[in-house]
Design a protein around this motif. Structure first.
Motif, PDB file in Angstrom:
ATOM      1  N   GLY A  86      46.023 -26.964  55.349  1.00 19.71           N
ATOM      2  CA  GLY A  86      47.514 -27.825  54.832  1.00 19.71           C
ATOM      3  C   GLY A  86      48.444 -27.750  55.725  1.00 19.71           C
ATOM      4  N   THR A  87      49.723 -28.042  54.370  1.00 23.57           N
ATOM      5  CA  THR A  87      51.162 -28.252  54.581  1.00 23.57           C
ATOM      6  C   THR A  87      51.819 -28.205  53.308  1.00 23.57           C
ATOM      7  N   TYR A  88      52.713 -27.102  53.414  1.00 19.64           N
ATOM      8  CA  TYR A  88      53.301 -27.187  51.552  1.00 19.64           C
ATOM      9  C   TYR A  88      54.144 -27.357  51.449  1.00 19.64           C
ATOM     10  N   ASP A  89      54.054 -28.282  50.640  1.00 22.73           N
ATOM     11  CA  ASP A  89      55.336 -28.687  49.845  1.00 22.73           C
ATOM     12  C   ASP A  89      56.161 -28.214  48.955  1.00 22.73           C
ATOM     13  N   LEU A  90      57.735 -27.995  49.803  1.00 24.88           N
ATOM     14  CA  LEU A  90      58.320 -27.538  49.144  1.00 24.88           C
ATOM     15  C   LEU A  90      59.482 -27.748  47.713  1.00 24.88           C
ATOM     16  N   SER A  91      58.286 -29.327  47.646  1.00 21.75           N
ATOM     17  CA  SER A  91      59.534 -29.696  46.895  1.00 21.75           C
ATOM     18  C   SER A  91      58.778 -29.568  45.569  1.00 21.75           C
ATOM     19  N   VAL A 118      68.384 -17.068  33.862  1.00 22.32           N
ATOM     20  CA  VAL A 118      67.464 -17.811  34.119  1.00 22.32           C
ATOM     21  C   VAL A 118      67.396 -19.088  35.171  1.00 22.32           C
ATOM     22  N   LYS A 119      68.524 -19.100  36.178  1.00 17.93           N
ATOM     23  CA  LYS A 119      68.389 -19.235  36.671  1.00 17.93           C
ATOM     24  C   LYS A 119      67.854 -18.766  38.379  1.00 17.93           C
ATOM     25  N   ARG A 120      67.232 -20.531  38.756  1.00 18.67           N
ATOM     26  CA  ARG A 120      65.961 -20.040  39.783  1.00 18.67           C
ATOM     27  C   ARG A 120      66.742 -19.821  41.204  1.00 18.67           C
ATOM     28  N   PRO A 121      65.931 -18.199  41.490  1.00 26.74           N
ATOM     29  CA  PRO A 121      66.938 -17.821  42.410  1.00 26.74           C
ATOM     30  C   PRO A 121      66.517 -17.728  44.167  1.00 26.74           C
ATOM     31  N   LYS A 122      67.593 -17.553  45.448  1.00 24.32           N
ATOM     32  CA  LYS A 122      66.724 -18.391  46.390  1.00 24.32           C
ATOM     33  C   LYS A 122      65.955 -17.603  47.304  1.00 24.32           C
ATOM     34  N   VAL A 123      64.998 -18.465  47.221  1.00 21.94           N
ATOM     35  CA  VAL A 123      63.402 -17.412  48.016  1.00 21.94           C
ATOM     36  C   VAL A 123      63.675 -18.280  49.328  1.00 21.94           C
ATOM     37  N   PRO A 124      62.515 -16.962  50.662  1.00 32.39           N
ATOM     38  CA  PRO A 124      62.792 -17.660  51.451  1.00 32.39           C
ATOM     39  C   PRO A 124      61.725 -18.660  51.739  1.00 32.39           C
ATOM     40  N   ALA A 125      61.876 -19.904  52.840  1.00 33.81           N
ATOM     41  CA  ALA A 125      61.103 -20.541  52.810  1.00 33.81           C
ATOM     42  C   ALA A 125      59.906 -20.690  53.325  1.00 33.81           C
ATOM     43  N   PRO A 126      58.930 -21.384  53.570  1.00 31.26           N
ATOM     44  CA  PRO A 126      57.247 -21.130  53.835  1.00 31.26           C
ATOM     45  C   PRO A 126      57.713 -21.717  55.575  1.00 31.26           C
ATOM     46  N   PRO A 127      56.423 -21.432  56.295  1.00 30.00           N
ATOM     47  CA  PRO A 127      56.369 -21.223  57.983  1.00 30.00           C
ATOM     48  C   PRO A 127      56.447 -23.927  57.428  1.00 30.00           C
ATOM     49  N   THR A 138      57.556  -7.541  37.540  1.00 26.87           N
ATOM     50  CA  THR A 138      58.084  -6.728  38.348  1.00 26.87           C
ATOM     51  C   THR A 138      57.499  -5.678  39.383  1.00 26.87           C
ATOM     52  N   ARG A 139      57.489  -5.095  40.490  1.00 29.02           N
ATOM     53  CA  ARG A 139      56.585  -4.372  40.941  1.00 29.02           C
ATOM     54  C   ARG A 139      57.769  -3.227  40.948  1.00 29.02           C
ATOM     55  N   ASP A 140      57.251  -1.380  40.826  1.00 28.43           N
ATOM     56  CA  ASP A 140      56.856  -0.062  40.062  1.00 28.43           C
ATOM     57  C   ASP A 140      58.717  -0.539  40.160  1.00 28.43           C
ATOM     58  N   GLY A 141      58.391  -1.101  39.292  1.00 25.99           N
ATOM     59  CA  GLY A 141      59.940  -1.242  37.745  1.00 25.99           C
ATOM     60  C   GLY A 141      60.609  -1.961  37.986  1.00 25.99           C
ATOM     61  N   ALA A 142      61.163  -3.133  39.391  1.00 22.88           N
ATOM     62  CA  ALA A 142      62.399  -3.258  39.422  1.00 22.88           C
ATOM     63  C   ALA A 142      61.463  -4.917  38.693  1.00 22.88           C
ATOM     64  N   PRO A 143      62.494  -5.686  38.793  1.00 22.40           N
ATOM     65  CA  PRO A 143      62.514  -7.019  38.452  1.00 22.40           C
ATOM     66  C   PRO A 143      62.462  -8.132  39.239  1.00 22.40           C
ATOM     67  N   GLY A 144      61.732  -9.446  39.404  1.00 20.28           N
ATOM     68  CA  GLY A 144      62.135 -10.371  40.453  1.00 20.28           C
ATOM     69  C   GLY A 144      60.896 -11.237  40.063  1.00 20.28           C
ATOM     70  N   VAL A 145      60.443 -12.176  41.123  1.00 21.79           N
ATOM     71  CA  VAL A 145      59.307 -12.819  40.963  1.00 21.79           C
ATOM     72  C   VAL A 145      58.583 -13.536  42.049  1.00 21.79           C
ATOM     73  N   ASP A 146      57.684 -13.964  41.919  1.00 24.75           N
ATOM     74  CA  ASP A 146      56.818 -14.348  42.715  1.00 24.75           C
ATOM     75  C   ASP A 146      56.968 -15.589  42.709  1.00 24.75           C
ATOM     76  N   VAL A 147      56.244 -16.334  44.466  1.00 22.71           N
ATOM     77  CA  VAL A 147      56.732 -17.714  44.724  1.00 22.71           C
ATOM     78  C   VAL A 147      55.131 -18.558  44.624  1.00 22.71           C
ATOM     79  N   VAL A 148      55.634 -19.673  44.432  1.00 27.03           N
ATOM     80  CA  VAL A 148      54.431 -20.498  43.799  1.00 27.03           C
ATOM     81  C   VAL A 148      54.529 -21.648  44.921  1.00 27.03           C
ATOM     82  N   THR A 149      53.803 -22.228  45.590  1.00 25.77           N
ATOM     83  CA  THR A 149      54.047 -23.037  46.556  1.00 25.77           C
ATOM     84  C   THR A 149      52.790 -23.738  46.344  1.00 25.77           C
ATOM     85  N   PRO A 150      52.287 -25.202  46.426  1.00 27.49           N
ATOM     86  CA  PRO A 150      51.517 -25.869  46.492  1.00 27.49           C
ATOM     87  C   PRO A 150      51.272 -26.030  47.645  1.00 27.49           C
ATOM     88  N   LEU A 151      49.778 -25.693  48.371  1.00 29.11           N
ATOM     89  CA  LEU A 151      49.439 -25.844  49.940  1.00 29.11           C
ATOM     90  C   LEU A 151      48.365 -27.466  49.756  1.00 29.11           C
TER      91      LEU A 151
END
Length: 264
Positions: free
Chosen positions: A79-84, A127-136, A93-106
């Motif tokens: 399919g095609t990712y919908d970045l909107s 609370v601010k949404r972080p910048k994350v790498p874009a999908p293909p 968290t991973r190994d005690g480090a904070p972070g976020v999971d990125v969920v994109t509808p396909l």
């Protein structure tokens, strides 16, 4: 000798010990039940991971939900990712480090979409949404395993400023412009590859966990309560049989007549 155990104090003590031992025994059985569930889950995961990936349409026919029997099925989707509609899952968290999971509808060829957890990136939990790498861009083929919706509700699954705290296709299907396949996919690989990758979800731990040892601990507490009751009862009986000396003098000798003299 043990008639004192019929007193209100000792009857109350016995009831307390019985209740405590029963609760500890029940908690031990509960831990063994959790162990059985863990082993059953491990069997399901091992079975799914030993088979080749199948198309998501075959793994989840229309109207099918992800449950304990088909969770962890290895699937593919095109399919095609919908970045909107992309979201980040904060406070992960991973190994005690904070972070976020990125969920994109396909978005699939059928017009429906499946939520894809593309991976995790370390970032401050703000609370601010972080910048994350874009999908293909364009058509993408993804491969991963199916996961059940998170059981959380309310604000946890309701998007706020592009972020959520738990993934639920049921909740997100109410705010996204297409029907969502039940559950979501933990991405493991995709083609074409993205310019910058996220950290994929690690394989689940297949160990037995601490449940067996927790069960032994609870049963030990139950045994300790019973043994402690018997020990205190024996100590009380011994004290009544041989009264403790007070100020260096023992009580009257029950075998010696009152008023008798020790002089010759």
């Amino acid at each position: 000798m043990y008639r004192f155990m019929l007193s209100a104090r000792w009857i109350g003590f016995a009831i307390f010990v019985i209740a405590l031992a029963a609760v500890c025994t029940r908690l031990g059985l509960w831990q063994m039940h959790k162990l059985e569930l863990r082993l059953d889950r491990n069997d399901v995961i091992t079975k799914h991971f030993s088979t080749d990936p199948v198309d998501i349409g075959s793994a989840l026919p229309s109207g099918t939900e992800v449950d304990k029997t088909n969770e962890w099925t290895r699937v593919t989707a095109v399919g095609t990712y919908d970045l909107s509609q992309q979201l980040t899952v904060k406070f992960t968290t991973r190994d005690g480090a904070p972070g976020v999971d990125v969920v994109t509808p396909l978005v699939l060829a059928s017009g429906d979409a499946v939520l894809v957890d593309r991976g995790w990136i370390e970032t401050q939990n703000t609370v601010k949404r972080p910048k994350v790498p874009a999908p293909p861009q364009g058509t993408v083929t993804v491969e991963g395993w199916l996961r059940q919706n998170n059981g959380a509700g309310g604000d946890a699954v309701r998007p706020s400023e592009g972020q959520i705290r738990a993934i639920s296709s049921d909740a997100l299907g109410k705010v996204m412009p297409y029907d969502l396949v039940d559950g979501y996919v933990n991405l493991q690989r995709q083609s074409p590859a993205p310019a910058a990758s996220l950290a994929a979800e690690p394989k689940p731990e297949l160990g037995q966990g601490p449940h067996f040892f927790y069960a032994l601990q609870w049963w030990f507490f139950a045994l300790l309560a019973v043994v402690g009751y018997i020990w205190f009862a024996r100590a009380e009986a011994k004290e009544r049989r041989n009264p403790t000396r007070v100020d260096g003098f023992a009580g009257p000798d029950p075998k010696k007549p009152v008023g008798s003299s020790t002089r010759p």
